[in-house]
Design an enzyme around this catalytic site. Structure first.
Site, PDB file in Angstrom:
ATOM      1  N   GLY A 345      38.893  17.734 -61.261  1.00 39.74           N
ATOM      2  CA  GLY A 345      40.146  17.003 -61.142  1.00 39.74           C
ATOM      3  C   GLY A 345      40.139  16.161 -59.885  1.00 39.74           C
ATOM      4  CB  ALA A 346      40.857  15.890 -56.853  1.00 36.09           C
ATOM      5  CG  MET A 347      34.753  17.234 -53.971  1.00 33.57           C
ATOM      6  SD  MET A 347      34.796  19.034 -54.049  1.00 33.57           S
ATOM      7  CE  MET A 347      34.288  19.449 -52.395  1.00 33.57           C
ATOM      8  CD  GLU A 348      37.613  20.901 -51.673  1.00 32.70           C
ATOM      9  OE1 GLU A 348      37.094  22.022 -51.558  1.00 32.70           O
ATOM     10  OE2 GLU A 348      37.950  20.406 -52.766  1.00 32.70           O
ATOM     11  CG  HIS A 381      44.425  21.744 -54.732  1.00 31.44           C
ATOM     12  ND1 HIS A 381      44.625  22.988 -55.299  1.00 31.44           N
ATOM     13  CD2 HIS A 381      43.105  21.696 -54.419  1.00 31.44           C
ATOM     14  CE1 HIS A 381      43.485  23.655 -55.324  1.00 31.44           C
ATOM     15  NE2 HIS A 381      42.534  22.879 -54.804  1.00 31.44           N
ATOM     16  CD  GLU A 382      41.530  18.199 -54.203  1.00 31.13           C
ATOM     17  OE1 GLU A 382      40.586  18.511 -53.457  1.00 31.13           O
ATOM     18  OE2 GLU A 382      41.777  18.795 -55.264  1.00 31.13           O
ATOM     19  CG  HIS A 385      40.774  22.189 -50.166  1.00 30.78           C
ATOM     20  ND1 HIS A 385      40.524  23.538 -50.046  1.00 30.78           N
ATOM     21  CD2 HIS A 385      40.912  21.950 -51.501  1.00 30.78           C
ATOM     22  CE1 HIS A 385      40.517  24.093 -51.248  1.00 30.78           C
ATOM     23  NE2 HIS A 385      40.756  23.149 -52.153  1.00 30.78           N
ATOM     24  CD  GLU A 404      38.983  25.156 -54.597  1.00 23.52           C
ATOM     25  OE1 GLU A 404      40.137  24.684 -54.741  1.00 23.52           O
ATOM     26  OE2 GLU A 404      38.027  24.471 -54.191  1.00 23.52           O
TER      27      GLU A 404
END
Length: 477
Positions: A345-348, A381-382, A385, A404
């Protein structure tokens, strides 16, 4: 005296002698029969090699057969230059070339270097796949043997002498890799705009794919500083974790290109690396903002205003987390980019967060309220992180749920701060917890935390990225 049948004493003695003789004869005949039978039996020939001794499986004895790095070396910094080709070569392949220098410190005396490398064709320096030199007065032993250990994804270097504790060394590698469309490592994303195919060179390193981009110590605890340089065509822009320096024109062979270097990163894990070459457009925060925020996407999406919502909400969410963690945002910029092809979905990635288009872009003319809620919670959310996960990182993947699960929990708090009228915290149980309880009831469920020795192979690590890890936190936090 009762009635019966009687014989004389002499007759009885004779009967006993005859009976004993008969028993002895039967025994003797049985022994002879058994001996003759064994002589006539044919033993089938053995198919086993008598020189091979079979043993039960055991723990691999050689370090390069183990999936965890030894504790003998610690990386300090990397200097990496990559040149992705956005056009196929004569064989129809998209490739990238590059070279990397990693400076590392010897922690324990050793005559062995193990560094991760996967699906890279390494250039030889004489007879070996790398070049080792000593720094700050240290003398590097010569290489005696180098090879790629494919099952455990290592470049193995055996030395003629020993590295000394406290000394620093530099390892140089040159390599060619494929810019494949497999959504992992340094990969190719494609999209069509105005009837023309466009190619983006982008990355997804988590959990174990940084080793596909360049040789590295690819474990979360092996943090280092990264100095990145990208070579790319005119008409494209290069992005990375750090802020870019002024691009310069270079000539490679007969090609005129751009070389963009970036400020060194914070000390961080390899899985948080990101670098991208694209022709995207962007919008940004005002010049007076303390943190530079930029939203990148296809030019047409930016022109349609699809990045406006993300830009408007990123600043407030960052402010919320600065107060929540009681710690300032650790970087000078926050780039966020929407990619046409993206597996998660996404990456931090620290300083350059990558998203699916549906997780970052909001089209007010077409998108639903549910789409807007999704964008807000994923951004939160990202950004969560940036502190918990990036600044502070779990030692190994067996405790991924701490990273997570916590980010999932506080994403509702961040989104609630950005959109207080939504009462989004009321949806935590409905959205996150109820669904995962059904998954947790299946036989395929797993504990939140496992022993380190139970999570070793890349495929074991990848299996942890599921709803149990992300959402079961509801019974814990």
């Amino acid at each position: 005296m009762g009635k019966g049948f009687y014989i004389s004493k002499a007759v009885a003695v004779v009967g006993v002698v005859i009976g004993a003789g008969a028993v002895a004869t039967i025994i003797a005949l049985s022994v002879v029969y058994s001996q003759e039978k064994s002589k006539n039996e044919v033993t089938p020939p053995s198919t086993a090699d008598p020189s091979i001794t079979t043993t039960t499986p055991s723990t691999p004895k050689d370090p390069w057969q183990r999936y965890r790095l030894p504790d003998t070396l610690a990386p300090i910094s990397y200097n990496v230059t990559l040149w992705p080709r956005l056009e196929p070569n004569a064989d129809g392949l998209y490739i990238f070339t590059g070279h990397s220098k990693v400076v590392f410190k010897c922690v324990k005396e050793t005559d062995l270097i193990l560094i991760h490398s996967n699906k890279l064709n390494l250039t030889k320096f004489g007879d070996h796949l790398a070049n080792l030199s000593g720094l700050n007065g240290a003398t590097a032993p010569s290489l005696s043997r180098t090879w790629l250990e494919v099952p455990t994804q290592y470049l193995v270097l055996q030395l003629s002498g020993r590295l000394q504790p406290g000394s620093t060394y530099e390892l140089l590698t040159e390599f060619v890799g494929e810019l494949a469309d497999n959504l992992g490592g340094f990969y190719r994303s494609e999209y069509t705009e105005d009837g023309e195919k466009r190619v983006v060179a982008t990355t997804q390193m988590q959990p174990t794919d940084a080793r596909k981009a360049f040789p590295c110590f690819d474990e979360p605890a092996m943090k280092a500083v990264f100095h990145m340089t990208l070579i790319h065509p005119h008409g494209t822009v290069a992005l990375a974790n750090g802020m870019n320096y002024e691009p310069v024109n270079v000539t490679m062979g007969d090609q005129s290109l751009i070389q963009t270097s970036f400020a060194p990163t914070k000390i961080m894990s390899t899985y948080l690396l990101a670098f991208i070459v694209c022709d995207f457009g962007h919008i940004r925060s005002p010049p007076e903002a303390e943190v530079l925020i930029r939203i990148w996407a296809r030019k047409k999406a930016i022109e349609e205003g699809q990045g406006d919502y993300a830009l408007n909400k990123t600043g407030p969410i960052l402010t919320f987390f600065e107060n929540y963690y009681n710690s300032s945002y650790p970087l000078s910029k926050s780039d966020q980019i929407a990619l046409p092809d993206f597996s998660a979905g996404a990456m931090e990635n620290w300083g350059l967060i990558t998203y699916r288009e549906t997780a970052l872009l909001y089209n007010p003319n077409m998108s639903s309220n549910g789409d807007k809620e999704w964008v807000a919670t994923v951004i939160a959310h990202e950004l969560a992180h940036m502190w918990f996960g990036n600044l502070v990182t779990t030692r190994w993947w067996n405790d991924l749920w701490l990273n997570e699960g916590f980010a999932t929990y506080v994403s509702y708090l961040g989104a609630d701060y950005a959109e207080p009228d939504w009462n989004i915290k009321d949806l935590i149980v409905l959205d996150a917890i109820q669904g995962v309880m059904g998954v947790d009831a299946l036989a395929s469920s797993h504990p939140l935390s496992s022993k380190e020795e139970d999570i070793l192979k890349p495929e074991d690590i990848s299996q942890l990225f599921d709803s149990i890890t992300y959402s079961k936190w509801g019974k814990v936090y």
